[in-house]
Structure formats: structure tokens, C-alpha cells
Motif scaffolding. Structure first.
Motif, PDB file in Angstrom:
ATOM      1  N   VAL A 203      11.175 -52.260  23.178  1.00  0.00           N
ATOM      2  CA  VAL A 203      12.748 -52.503  23.870  1.00  0.00           C
ATOM      3  C   VAL A 203      13.727 -52.528  22.536  1.00  0.00           C
ATOM      4  CG1 VAL A 203      11.974 -54.337  25.315  1.00  0.00           C
ATOM      5  CG2 VAL A 203      14.406 -52.921  25.812  1.00  0.00           C
ATOM      6  N   THR A 204      14.705 -51.731  22.217  1.00  0.00           N
ATOM      7  CA  THR A 204      15.650 -52.651  21.467  1.00  0.00           C
ATOM      8  C   THR A 204      17.102 -52.980  22.088  1.00  0.00           C
ATOM      9  OG1 THR A 204      15.162 -51.146  19.926  1.00  0.00           O
ATOM     10  CG2 THR A 204      16.397 -52.396  18.962  1.00  0.00           C
ATOM     11  N   TYR A 205      17.470 -54.140  21.382  1.00  0.00           N
ATOM     12  CA  TYR A 205      18.884 -54.708  21.536  1.00  0.00           C
ATOM     13  C   TYR A 205      19.162 -54.928  20.660  1.00  0.00           C
ATOM     14  CZ  TYR A 205      15.629 -56.184  25.711  1.00  0.00           C
ATOM     15  OH  TYR A 205      14.536 -56.401  26.628  1.00  0.00           O
ATOM     16  N   LYS A 206      20.572 -53.417  20.236  1.00  0.00           N
ATOM     17  CA  LYS A 206      21.067 -53.384  19.343  1.00  0.00           C
ATOM     18  C   LYS A 206      22.361 -54.673  19.530  1.00  0.00           C
ATOM     19  CE  LYS A 206      20.304 -48.768  18.657  1.00  0.00           C
ATOM     20  NZ  LYS A 206      20.340 -48.532  17.196  1.00  0.00           N
ATOM     21  N   ASN A 207      22.640 -55.454  17.959  1.00  0.00           N
ATOM     22  CA  ASN A 207      23.909 -56.223  17.666  1.00  0.00           C
ATOM     23  C   ASN A 207      23.540 -56.972  18.643  1.00  0.00           C
ATOM     24  OD1 ASN A 207      25.186 -54.872  15.888  1.00  0.00           O
ATOM     25  ND2 ASN A 207      25.365 -52.853  17.109  1.00  0.00           N
ATOM     26  N   VAL A 208      22.386 -58.140  18.088  1.00  0.00           N
ATOM     27  CA  VAL A 208      22.040 -59.473  19.602  1.00  0.00           C
ATOM     28  C   VAL A 208      23.315 -60.379  18.328  1.00  0.00           C
ATOM     29  CG1 VAL A 208      20.317 -59.262  20.049  1.00  0.00           C
ATOM     30  CG2 VAL A 208      19.841 -60.015  17.472  1.00  0.00           C
ATOM     31  N   TYR A 209      23.453 -60.002  16.903  1.00  0.00           N
ATOM     32  CA  TYR A 209      24.209 -60.508  16.284  1.00  0.00           C
ATOM     33  C   TYR A 209      24.582 -59.578  14.996  1.00  0.00           C
ATOM     34  CZ  TYR A 209      21.921 -65.063  16.642  1.00  0.00           C
ATOM     35  OH  TYR A 209      21.036 -65.827  17.512  1.00  0.00           O
ATOM     36  N   PRO A 210      25.605 -59.513  14.744  1.00  0.00           N
ATOM     37  CA  PRO A 210      26.195 -58.260  13.742  1.00  0.00           C
ATOM     38  C   PRO A 210      25.614 -58.247  12.749  1.00  0.00           C
ATOM     39  CG  PRO A 210      28.703 -60.310  13.615  1.00  0.00           C
ATOM     40  CD  PRO A 210      26.781 -60.691  14.307  1.00  0.00           C
TER      41      PRO A 210
ATOM     42  N   VAL B  59      22.126 -57.100  13.452  1.00  0.00           N
ATOM     43  CA  VAL B  59      20.589 -57.205  13.678  1.00  0.00           C
ATOM     44  C   VAL B  59      20.433 -57.006  14.743  1.00  0.00           C
ATOM     45  CG1 VAL B  59      19.790 -59.914  13.745  1.00  0.00           C
ATOM     46  CG2 VAL B  59      21.219 -59.383  11.822  1.00  0.00           C
ATOM     47  N   ASP B  60      19.448 -56.621  15.195  1.00  0.00           N
ATOM     48  CA  ASP B  60      19.213 -56.262  16.170  1.00  0.00           C
ATOM     49  C   ASP B  60      17.720 -56.821  16.510  1.00  0.00           C
ATOM     50  OD1 ASP B  60      20.180 -53.988  16.264  1.00  0.00           O
ATOM     51  OD2 ASP B  60      18.876 -52.831  15.765  1.00  0.00           O
ATOM     52  N   LEU B  61      17.110 -57.247  18.110  1.00  0.00           N
ATOM     53  CA  LEU B  61      16.598 -58.163  18.866  1.00  0.00           C
ATOM     54  C   LEU B  61      15.340 -56.526  19.290  1.00  0.00           C
ATOM     55  CD1 LEU B  61      14.396 -60.375  19.568  1.00  0.00           C
ATOM     56  CD2 LEU B  61      15.428 -60.222  21.643  1.00  0.00           C
ATOM     57  N   VAL B  62      14.163 -56.196  18.685  1.00  0.00           N
ATOM     58  CA  VAL B  62      13.135 -55.578  19.087  1.00  0.00           C
ATOM     59  C   VAL B  62      12.093 -56.225  19.347  1.00  0.00           C
ATOM     60  CG1 VAL B  62      11.593 -53.493  18.931  1.00  0.00           C
ATOM     61  CG2 VAL B  62      13.708 -53.947  17.009  1.00  0.00           C
TER      62      VAL B  62
ATOM     63  N   VAL C  89      10.520 -58.851  17.321  1.00  0.00           N
ATOM     64  CA  VAL C  89      11.599 -59.210  15.753  1.00  0.00           C
ATOM     65  C   VAL C  89      12.527 -58.770  14.802  1.00  0.00           C
ATOM     66  CG1 VAL C  89       9.113 -58.573  14.348  1.00  0.00           C
ATOM     67  CG2 VAL C  89      10.785 -56.741  15.106  1.00  0.00           C
ATOM     68  N   LEU C  90      13.606 -59.652  14.974  1.00  0.00           N
ATOM     69  CA  LEU C  90      14.560 -59.544  13.659  1.00  0.00           C
ATOM     70  C   LEU C  90      14.566 -58.678  13.146  1.00  0.00           C
ATOM     71  CD1 LEU C  90      16.391 -62.954  14.086  1.00  0.00           C
ATOM     72  CD2 LEU C  90      16.446 -61.447  16.374  1.00  0.00           C
ATOM     73  N   VAL C  91      15.278 -57.270  13.567  1.00  0.00           N
ATOM     74  CA  VAL C  91      15.906 -56.710  12.464  1.00  0.00           C
ATOM     75  C   VAL C  91      17.013 -56.404  11.804  1.00  0.00           C
ATOM     76  CG1 VAL C  91      16.314 -54.021  11.866  1.00  0.00           C
ATOM     77  CG2 VAL C  91      14.044 -55.003  13.763  1.00  0.00           C
ATOM     78  N   VAL C  92      16.873 -57.250   9.952  1.00  0.00           N
ATOM     79  CA  VAL C  92      17.832 -57.278   9.885  1.00  0.00           C
ATOM     80  C   VAL C  92      18.505 -55.900   9.158  1.00  0.00           C
ATOM     81  CG1 VAL C  92      19.644 -58.764   8.444  1.00  0.00           C
ATOM     82  CG2 VAL C  92      17.445 -59.562  10.375  1.00  0.00           C
ATOM     83  N   ARG C  93      19.939 -55.583   9.002  1.00  0.00           N
ATOM     84  CA  ARG C  93      20.568 -53.922   8.658  1.00  0.00           C
ATOM     85  C   ARG C  93      21.584 -53.995   7.419  1.00  0.00           C
ATOM     86  NH1 ARG C  93      21.461 -53.003  13.887  1.00  0.00           N
ATOM     87  NH2 ARG C  93      23.286 -52.592  13.908  1.00  0.00           N
ATOM     88  N   THR C  94      21.394 -55.235   7.062  1.00  0.00           N
ATOM     89  CA  THR C  94      22.397 -55.696   5.719  1.00  0.00           C
ATOM     90  C   THR C  94      22.087 -56.857   5.588  1.00  0.00           C
ATOM     91  OG1 THR C  94      24.215 -56.699   7.174  1.00  0.00           O
ATOM     92  CG2 THR C  94      24.309 -53.798   6.989  1.00  0.00           C
ATOM     93  N   ALA C  95      22.793 -56.434   4.037  1.00  0.00           N
ATOM     94  CA  ALA C  95      22.554 -57.942   3.379  1.00  0.00           C
ATOM     95  C   ALA C  95      23.373 -58.968   3.636  1.00  0.00           C
ATOM     96  CB  ALA C  95      22.469 -58.256   1.769  1.00  0.00           C
ATOM     97  N   GLU C  96      24.454 -59.165   4.279  1.00  0.00           N
ATOM     98  CA  GLU C  96      25.663 -59.408   5.491  1.00  0.00           C
ATOM     99  C   GLU C  96      24.999 -60.226   6.583  1.00  0.00           C
ATOM    100  OE1 GLU C  96      29.074 -58.240   7.075  1.00  0.00           O
ATOM    101  OE2 GLU C  96      29.951 -58.985   5.212  1.00  0.00           O
ATOM    102  N   ALA C  97      24.674 -59.659   6.763  1.00  0.00           N
ATOM    103  CA  ALA C  97      23.907 -59.804   8.446  1.00  0.00           C
ATOM    104  C   ALA C  97      22.596 -60.624   7.975  1.00  0.00           C
ATOM    105  CB  ALA C  97      23.462 -59.259   8.922  1.00  0.00           C
ATOM    106  N   ALA C  98      21.748 -60.923   6.622  1.00  0.00           N
ATOM    107  CA  ALA C  98      21.397 -61.565   6.506  1.00  0.00           C
ATOM    108  C   ALA C  98      21.230 -62.870   5.944  1.00  0.00           C
ATOM    109  CB  ALA C  98      20.062 -60.905   5.167  1.00  0.00           C
ATOM    110  N   SER C  99      22.882 -63.355   5.511  1.00  0.00           N
ATOM    111  CA  SER C  99      23.156 -63.906   4.637  1.00  0.00           C
ATOM    112  C   SER C  99      23.129 -65.236   6.883  1.00  0.00           C
ATOM    113  CB  SER C  99      24.344 -64.033   4.048  1.00  0.00           C
ATOM    114  OG  SER C  99      25.249 -63.192   4.987  1.00  0.00           O
ATOM    115  N   LEU C 100      23.353 -64.538   7.438  1.00  0.00           N
ATOM    116  CA  LEU C 100      24.076 -65.282   8.779  1.00  0.00           C
ATOM    117  C   LEU C 100      22.619 -66.172   8.981  1.00  0.00           C
ATOM    118  CD1 LEU C 100      25.298 -62.176  11.087  1.00  0.00           C
ATOM    119  CD2 LEU C 100      26.527 -64.544   9.893  1.00  0.00           C
TER     120      LEU C 100
END
Length: 180
Positions: free
Chosen positions: A139-146, A148-151, A162-173
Motif C-alpha cells: 500500500v502506497t501513501y503518496k506525498n506524505v512529504y512533498p 516522498v511516498d510511504l510504502v 520504506v520512504l520512496v524519495v522521488r526528487t533531489a529536493e525531497a531528499a534534502s528535507l
């Protein structure tokens, strides 16, 4: 087939003939049924999630063991593990046949609850989860942070998340590195 075998096959109970893999409670009963029916018979008293003992028509036994659950018991029957998620009567998502774990469909409260050994273990998210999107065992909870998905994923013996971080900007959070 020899005439001795033909007589033995006729003595095989009709339910055991029809069963793909018949079962008997004890080793002795399984061994007798295996010889009567000329087919393998599972020994139920030796069965658990990790172990399967089978009586063979030859009079010998096989022992199969796994480090991860291969099956689960439901209503007195052993079922192969199936981690695909489906909605339960309680409004949560459940694997079809696996560990006693449930997942939230979104909202407040724990996103996962694992029950076992007389205790519950739960994980919650720091905010309200978006509606979960189910695909097979996850089950994927999309955009728990900008971006960033929680799977969360059902496993034979539990779960993973796991957290799926989709952008470099999101990885810097900072929250992306620490989790919810």
C-alpha cells in the motif's frame, strides 16, 4: 498396476482419492493412508508455518523446513502464503494468507499493526495519511512529504516499510531522512 496395488487403491477412502494432498493427524495414520492410496499424505501433528512432514507410499517420510513462513493455518486448514492485500471487515487492509498484520487505508491512527505472541506492535505516522493505493502486497501513501511516498508491504512473517524519495529536493528535507 499390479493386482496388489489395484486392491490397495480400491481400499483408499474416496475423500483421500479426490484430495490433491490428503492429510492425517498422526504419522502412523498418514503412513497407512499413503500406502492404501499410493500417494503422499501430510502429517498434520507435525505441521506448522515453517514445517511440513509427508508420509510416502514407500513407508518413508519427507521433512521440509523453511526459515520464513510458507503457509498459514486458517479454520483448521493450511493455506499457502498469499501476501496480496484486500479490505477486511474492520476497514483495514489484510494479506489474504500471511502474518497477522493489517494496514491503514489512510487517515489517522497506526498505518500498520502486527499481532503475534499475545502482543500488538503498531507504527503510526506523525500526520494524517493520504488514502492508500493498493497494488498486490503493498500500500502506497503518496506525498506524505512533498515528493516522498510511504510504502508498506506485507511479508510472509510480517511487514516492511520504506520512504520512496522521488526528487533531489525531497531528499534534502530532514524529515525524509528521519521518517514520520
Amino acid at each position: 498396476m499390479t493386482s496388489a496395488r489395484a486392491g490397495a487403491a480400491e481400499a483408499c477412502p474416496s475423500g483421500a482419492v479426490a484430495d490433491q494432498t490428503p492429510a492425517a493427524e498422526t504419522e502412523k495414520a498418514a503412513q497407512r493412508l499413503a500406502q492404501l492410496c499410493d500417494k503422499p499424505v501430510e502429517v498434520l501433528s507435525a505441521a506448522d508455518e515453517f514445517t511440513k512432514v509427508t508420509a510416502l507410499p514407500s513407508g518413508t517420510f519427507t521433512f521440509e523446513s523453511s526459515i520464513e513462513p510458507e503457509r498459514v493455518e486458517r479454520s483448521g486448514q493450511w493455506l499457502d502464503v498469499d501476501t496480496n492485500l484486500e479490505p477486511g471487515a474492520d476497514g483495514r487492509l489484510h494479506p489474504r494468507a500471511a502474518a497477522d498484520v493489517t494496514f491503514s487505508r489512510g487517515g489517522d491512527g497506526p498505518f500498520v499493526v502486527l499481532r503475534g505472541g499475545g502482543a500488538d506492535f503498531s507504527l503510526s505516522w506523525s500526520g494524517t495519511l493520504p488514502p492508500g493505493e493498493v497494488s498486490e502486497d503493498r500500500v502506497t501513501y503518496k506525498n506524505v512529504y512533498p515528493d516522498v511516498d510511504l510504502v508498506a508491504r506485507a511479508l510472509p512473517g510480517g511487514f516492511s516499510h520504506v520512504l520512496v524519495v522521488r526528487t533531489a529536493e525531497a531528499a534534502s528535507l530532514p524529515a525524509s531522512r528521519a521518517g514520520g
